[in-house]
Design a protein around this motif. Structure first.
Motif, PDB file in Angstrom:
ATOM      1  N   LEU A 119       0.837  -1.204   0.000  1.00 15.55           N
ATOM      2  CA  LEU A 119       0.000   0.000   0.000  1.00 15.55           C
ATOM      3  C   LEU A 119       0.868   1.248   0.000  1.00 15.55           C
ATOM      4  O   LEU A 119       0.530   2.249  -0.642  1.00 15.55           O
ATOM      5  CB  LEU A 119      -0.928   0.011   1.218  1.00 15.55           C
ATOM      6  CG  LEU A 119      -2.071  -1.002   1.207  1.00 15.55           C
ATOM      7  CD1 LEU A 119      -2.834  -0.958   2.521  1.00 15.55           C
ATOM      8  CD2 LEU A 119      -3.011  -0.733   0.034  1.00 15.55           C
ATOM      9  N   GLY A 134      -0.233   2.883  -3.189  1.00 13.49           N
ATOM     10  CA  GLY A 134      -1.274   3.851  -2.895  1.00 13.49           C
ATOM     11  C   GLY A 134      -2.581   3.238  -2.451  1.00 13.49           C
ATOM     12  O   GLY A 134      -3.002   3.426  -1.328  1.00 13.49           O
ATOM     13  N   GLU A 135      -3.237   2.529  -3.349  1.00 12.68           N
ATOM     14  CA  GLU A 135      -4.542   1.968  -3.027  1.00 12.68           C
ATOM     15  C   GLU A 135      -4.672   0.627  -3.706  1.00 12.68           C
ATOM     16  O   GLU A 135      -4.324   0.488  -4.872  1.00 12.68           O
ATOM     17  CB  GLU A 135      -5.633   2.921  -3.517  1.00 12.68           C
ATOM     18  CG  GLU A 135      -6.949   2.794  -2.796  1.00 12.68           C
ATOM     19  CD  GLU A 135      -8.003   3.750  -3.352  1.00 12.68           C
ATOM     20  OE1 GLU A 135      -8.689   4.375  -2.541  1.00 12.68           O
ATOM     21  OE2 GLU A 135      -8.143   3.847  -4.584  1.00 12.68           O
ATOM     22  N   ILE A 156      -5.284   1.137   8.136  1.00 15.25           N
ATOM     23  CA  ILE A 156      -5.804   1.362   6.785  1.00 15.25           C
ATOM     24  C   ILE A 156      -7.250   1.843   6.816  1.00 15.25           C
ATOM     25  O   ILE A 156      -7.958   1.708   7.813  1.00 15.25           O
ATOM     26  CB  ILE A 156      -5.710   0.085   5.912  1.00 15.25           C
ATOM     27  CG1 ILE A 156      -6.613  -1.023   6.460  1.00 15.25           C
ATOM     28  CG2 ILE A 156      -4.277  -0.389   5.800  1.00 15.25           C
ATOM     29  CD1 ILE A 156      -6.669  -2.265   5.586  1.00 15.25           C
ATOM     30  N   HIS A 166     -11.535  -0.634  -1.759  1.00 22.68           N
ATOM     31  CA  HIS A 166     -10.201  -0.077  -1.952  1.00 22.68           C
ATOM     32  C   HIS A 166      -9.592   0.273  -0.609  1.00 22.68           C
ATOM     33  O   HIS A 166     -10.148   1.061   0.149  1.00 22.68           O
ATOM     34  CB  HIS A 166     -10.287   1.167  -2.837  1.00 22.68           C
ATOM     35  CG  HIS A 166     -10.753   0.860  -4.222  1.00 22.68           C
ATOM     36  ND1 HIS A 166      -9.884   0.633  -5.267  1.00 22.68           N
ATOM     37  CD2 HIS A 166     -12.002   0.722  -4.737  1.00 22.68           C
ATOM     38  CE1 HIS A 166     -10.582   0.382  -6.361  1.00 22.68           C
ATOM     39  NE2 HIS A 166     -11.873   0.424  -6.071  1.00 22.68           N
ATOM     40  N   ASN A 167      -8.445  -0.315  -0.355  1.00 25.01           N
ATOM     41  CA  ASN A 167      -7.736  -0.088   0.901  1.00 25.01           C
ATOM     42  C   ASN A 167      -6.594   0.886   0.688  1.00 25.01           C
ATOM     43  O   ASN A 167      -5.892   0.822  -0.324  1.00 25.01           O
ATOM     44  CB  ASN A 167      -7.156  -1.411   1.418  1.00 25.01           C
ATOM     45  CG  ASN A 167      -8.231  -2.433   1.702  1.00 25.01           C
ATOM     46  OD1 ASN A 167      -8.893  -2.371   2.731  1.00 25.01           O
ATOM     47  ND2 ASN A 167      -8.427  -3.369   0.786  1.00 25.01           N
ATOM     48  N   SER A 168      -6.416   1.775   1.674  1.00 20.35           N
ATOM     49  CA  SER A 168      -5.277   2.688   1.619  1.00 20.35           C
ATOM     50  C   SER A 168      -4.798   2.978   3.035  1.00 20.35           C
ATOM     51  O   SER A 168      -5.543   2.794   4.007  1.00 20.35           O
ATOM     52  CB  SER A 168      -5.677   3.986   0.923  1.00 20.35           C
ATOM     53  OG  SER A 168      -6.765   4.571   1.581  1.00 20.35           O
TER      54      SER A 168
END
Lengths: 103, 103
Positions: B33, B37-38, B67, B77-79
């Motif tokens: 990540l 980024g995502e 996150i 979507h994980n960031s």
DNA sequence: GAAATAGTTCGATACTATCGAACTATTGAA
DNA sequence: TTCAATAGTTCGATAGTATCGAACTATTTC
């Protein structure tokens, strides 16, 4: 004192170290060692916690390579493996101790 | 998507964050990540790992506050919560990612 | 609507944590 | 040199957490 497993500098693993630090009791022990230098098991965490549990926590810190134990008589002196940690993971220990103790 | 527990910036706890990062799979996800980024759940850790296990790991990262998840259609979507982490624990995430990926 | 896709939840088994009790080892005194 | 005290470890039981397949939910697409 039995044979204590102690990972060599080159085999220190980051997840294991973060795991070892990812417990309130163990993180407190580490911040105390960072400020006090060397502590025996008994005073590493001078709160109401059973000594068998404390012994377990110190074992995890040892096996992760975070601390070193030196036996002197019937006392076991624990200290941070600063040089090994710094060599393998520069800045890590200092940063964690800094943010753990916000002052 | 259900109600997802998400700790506020001020209630991020260092032991919980270190615990979340103290697992090889989760640490790999975080370093990915950090560089990408995502990522969606499916490609956050594109190795042979069951998706139920992956879901569990992402939940631990979310609940520790590492996150953030944004739902878009059927993708999650994980960031990284960079700003919150930096505000609470300056330098921590960058240092860990740096030493995790020795390059 | 039905099928496909992305991810979560459930349930069983396996591993790890906690803590009291028993044990080991060292020191110091009688 | 034996006995008590001290420092810490190990054992064993119970409680909690991880893993992963199977079933489920929600969204898109046909």
């Amino acid at each position: 004192m039995k044979i204590i497993y102690r990972p060599e500098r080159d085999s220190l693993e980051l997840p294991g170290i973060l795991y070892a630090l990812g417990d309130p009791v163990r993180l407190t022990i580490v911040t105390r060692l960072a400020s006090k230098g060397e502590l025996t098991c008994g005073i590493a965490y001078p709160d109401l916690i059973p000594k068998s549990t404390l012994s377990h926590h110190l074992k995890i810190l040892r096996e992760a390579g975070v601390i070193h134990v030196r036996q002197q008589g019937r006392e076991y002196h624990n200290s941070l493996r600063r040089d090994d940690l710094e060599a393998r993971f520069p800045g890590l220990l200092r940063t964690i101790v800094d943010v753990a103790v916000p002052r």
